[in-house]
Write an enzyme that holds these catalytic residues in place. Structure first.
Site, PDB file in Angstrom:
ATOM      1  N   SER A  88      -0.110  -6.925  -1.665  1.00 36.49           N
ATOM      2  CA  SER A  88      -0.987  -6.372  -0.443  1.00 36.49           C
ATOM      3  C   SER A  88      -1.753  -7.279   0.200  1.00 36.49           C
ATOM      4  O   SER A  88      -1.154  -8.089   1.013  1.00 36.49           O
ATOM      5  CB  SER A  88      -1.982  -5.326  -1.416  1.00 36.49           C
ATOM      6  OG  SER A  88      -2.332  -4.420  -0.303  1.00 36.49           O
ATOM      7  N   HIS A 102       2.160   1.830  -4.397  1.00 34.17           N
ATOM      8  CA  HIS A 102       1.622   0.524  -4.010  1.00 34.17           C
ATOM      9  C   HIS A 102       1.201  -0.209  -5.223  1.00 34.17           C
ATOM     10  O   HIS A 102       0.072   0.295  -5.689  1.00 34.17           O
ATOM     11  CB  HIS A 102       0.480   0.873  -2.998  1.00 34.17           C
ATOM     12  CG  HIS A 102      -0.082  -0.358  -2.583  1.00 34.17           C
ATOM     13  ND1 HIS A 102       0.466  -1.149  -1.394  1.00 34.17           N
ATOM     14  CD2 HIS A 102      -1.365  -0.898  -2.721  1.00 34.17           C
ATOM     15  CE1 HIS A 102      -0.301  -2.117  -0.859  1.00 34.17           C
ATOM     16  NE2 HIS A 102      -1.551  -2.075  -1.644  1.00 34.17           N
TER      17      HIS A 102
HETATM   18  C1  GTR Z   1      -5.816  -1.495   1.833  1.00 39.22           C
HETATM   19  C2  GTR Z   1      -5.579  -2.303   3.198  1.00 39.22           C
HETATM   20  C3  GTR Z   1      -4.134  -2.895   3.107  1.00 39.22           C
HETATM   21  C4  GTR Z   1      -3.765  -3.590   1.833  1.00 39.22           C
HETATM   22  C5  GTR Z   1      -4.532  -2.763   0.657  1.00 39.22           C
HETATM   23  C6  GTR Z   1      -4.892  -3.903  -0.470  1.00 39.22           C
HETATM   24  O1  GTR Z   1      -7.000  -0.999   1.977  1.00 39.22           O
HETATM   25  O2  GTR Z   1      -5.731  -1.249   4.079  1.00 39.22           O
HETATM   26  O3  GTR Z   1      -3.963  -3.595   4.217  1.00 39.22           O
HETATM   27  O4  GTR Z   1      -4.224  -4.914   1.944  1.00 39.22           O
HETATM   28  O5  GTR Z   1      -5.913  -2.579   0.811  1.00 39.22           O
HETATM   29  O6  GTR Z   1      -4.862  -5.067  -0.494  1.00 39.22           O
HETATM   30  O7  GTR Z   1      -4.712  -3.429  -1.819  1.00 39.22           O
END
Ligand code: GTR
Length: 431
Positions: free
Chosen positions: A269, A410
């Site tokens: 991420s 995710h």
């Molecule tokens: C979210 C962000 C993403 C991603 C994610 C993370 O809120 O919008 O770009 O980086 O966090 O790092 O878990």
């Protein structure tokens, strides 16, 4: 040169109708493939002056420096080098860790050479049985080194943390309850069993993940007299995190038990965006792995699918350099797109992983960026991705560029690690 027409043709197929161009009102998050606007990507093999880049030497001498400069100036910001007075201090070693299967080491990287000064703490597990230097998986973590494994021997981080009760963070600090809280993201046993070391650092050691105008973290160490915050083309938080990854490699180069020429940098991420940028700026990263990195990572910005440049710069104004904000709702003016970030890693192996439910990160945009980095790999004599079809879930594809779409959300799961280990085994050892 066939590249540009092919890129455009691919997008025409994918773009059934056109979104209105940047409007005064911020567009709703788009999750509809048919509403992805038509766009033309900057060609990694056509220089700013229009010259076609058709030899490896033109890539290395002309086009690569040009693209790197654009990413530094307009996206992540320029970073300083290694501090002259930096020193390493091994603070603990246990050669009977994890039921004697591992050696656990903790190393402080003292940025000014002062034990009480700014530092980052590197946690290293290496296989106990290894003979000779071992290759290393290196990755930043979100909530402290002690969260990757429930191991009482790991020093509990004292740093500021983003709030997260579920992970045992109370009043922005880690508690004993946060030990091992993120263990599911780190396949420690599998990594060690495959003969690799695992090294990790808490990203907040480098820069706590909130917008404080760059007063904490490593940025002020490099301010000119009187400077209050980075210039518009100087490093944001992602670049500072990436800088820390390079400082870890500086340490590996001094440790005879670690193979500094076989370091795979991996991140999830926001830390996947960081891994890609680290791999782009520092050629010592022999393999680069992006797990669900999304916007500002592997996903093409021009698709405006899921998270957009404007959204990310609003929610996280500190991640990129100030210049990147010029491209809020203005993606077509970006002089680069994220396929060129991947191309900067060429000819080194790079792996991009998406997750099927992670629409915010735009899995198709991540796949397409990997695909459109391929001409640079081919120019440098490597096969790249080897397919222009996005694979179904749980079907890894690729050669020097690897890709998979894991089924699910995710996250980093053991399925992802299995592919990274296979990829590293193939590229490091021909297995
Ligand atoms: C979210 C962000 C993403 C991603 C994610 C993370 O809120 O919008 O770009 O980086 O966090 O790092 O878990």
């Amino acid at each position: 040169m066939a590249t540009a027409p092919r890129i455009i043709a691919t997008f025409l197929l994918l773009s059934v109708c056109t979104f209105p161009a940047a409007s005064a009102q911020r567009a709703e998050t788009n999750y509809d493939e048919s509403k992805v606007p038509s766009y033309t990507l900057p060609d990694p093999l056509i220089a700013e002056d229009g010259q076609v880049i058709d030899t490896a030497s033109l890539w290395w001498e002309k086009r690569r420096p040009e693209i790197l400069e654009l990413f530094e100036r307009e996206v992540y910001g320029r970073s300083p080098g290694r501090p002259e007075s930096m020193e390493f201090q091994v603070t603990s070693v246990d050669d009977q860790a994890l039921e004697s299967t591992a050696i656990r080491k903790e190393v402080s990287v003292l940025f000014t050479g002062e034990p009480d000064g700014p530092k980052m703490d590197v946690l290293i597990y290496q296989p106990a049985a290894a003979e000779g230097p071992v290759p290393v998986f290196l990755g930043l973590n979100f909530f402290g080194n002690h969260t990757i494994r429930d191991d009482p021997g790991i020093t509990l981080s004292q740093q500021w943390m983003r709030p997260n009760r579920e992970l045992g963070i109370v009043d922005n600090r880690a508690t004993e309850a946060s030990r091992g809280a993120n263990a599911s993201r780190w396949a420690v046993e599998d990594i060690l069993a495959a003969g690799y070391a695992l090294a990790t650092i808490y990203c907040g050691d480098l820069d706590p993940d909130f917008d404080d105008g760059f007063q904490n973290g490593v940025h002020p160490l490099f301010y000119r007299p009187g400077q209050q915050r980075p210039d518009p083309d100087q490093w944001g938080t992602i670049a500072a995190w990436a800088w820390g990854l390079s400082r870890a490699v500086d340490y590996f180069e001094t440790d005879p038990q670690l193979d500094a020429e076989r370091v795979a940098v991996m991140g999830h991420s926001r830390l996947g965006k960081t891994a890609l940028w680290a791999g782009a700026v520092d050629p010592r990263f022999a393999i680069v792995i992006s797990n669900n990195s999304g916007c500002g990572g592997a996903a093409l910005s021009r698709r405006r699918f899921g998270e957009t440049v404007a959204r990310i710069n609003t929610s996280f104004p500190h991640w990129f350099c100030e210049n990147f904000k010029k491209y809020n709702d203005n993606e077509d003016q970006l002089p680069v797109d994220q396929h060129q970030l991947i191309a900067l890693i060429a000819p080194r192996p790079v792996y991009v992983a998406s997750a099927s439910e992670d629409r915010w990160a735009d899995p198709r945009g991540e796949f397409l960026a990997a695909l459109h980095a391929e001409p640079v790999y081919q120019l440098l004599g490597k096969p790249g991705l080897g397919t222009d079809q996005m694979p179904p879930v749980n079907t890894p594809v690729g050669h020097t560029i690897g890709y998979h779409l894991r089924e699910g959300r995710h996250a980093v799961e053991s399925y992802d690690w299995q592919q990274y280990l296979n990829f590293a085994n193939k590229h490091f050892f021909g297995k």
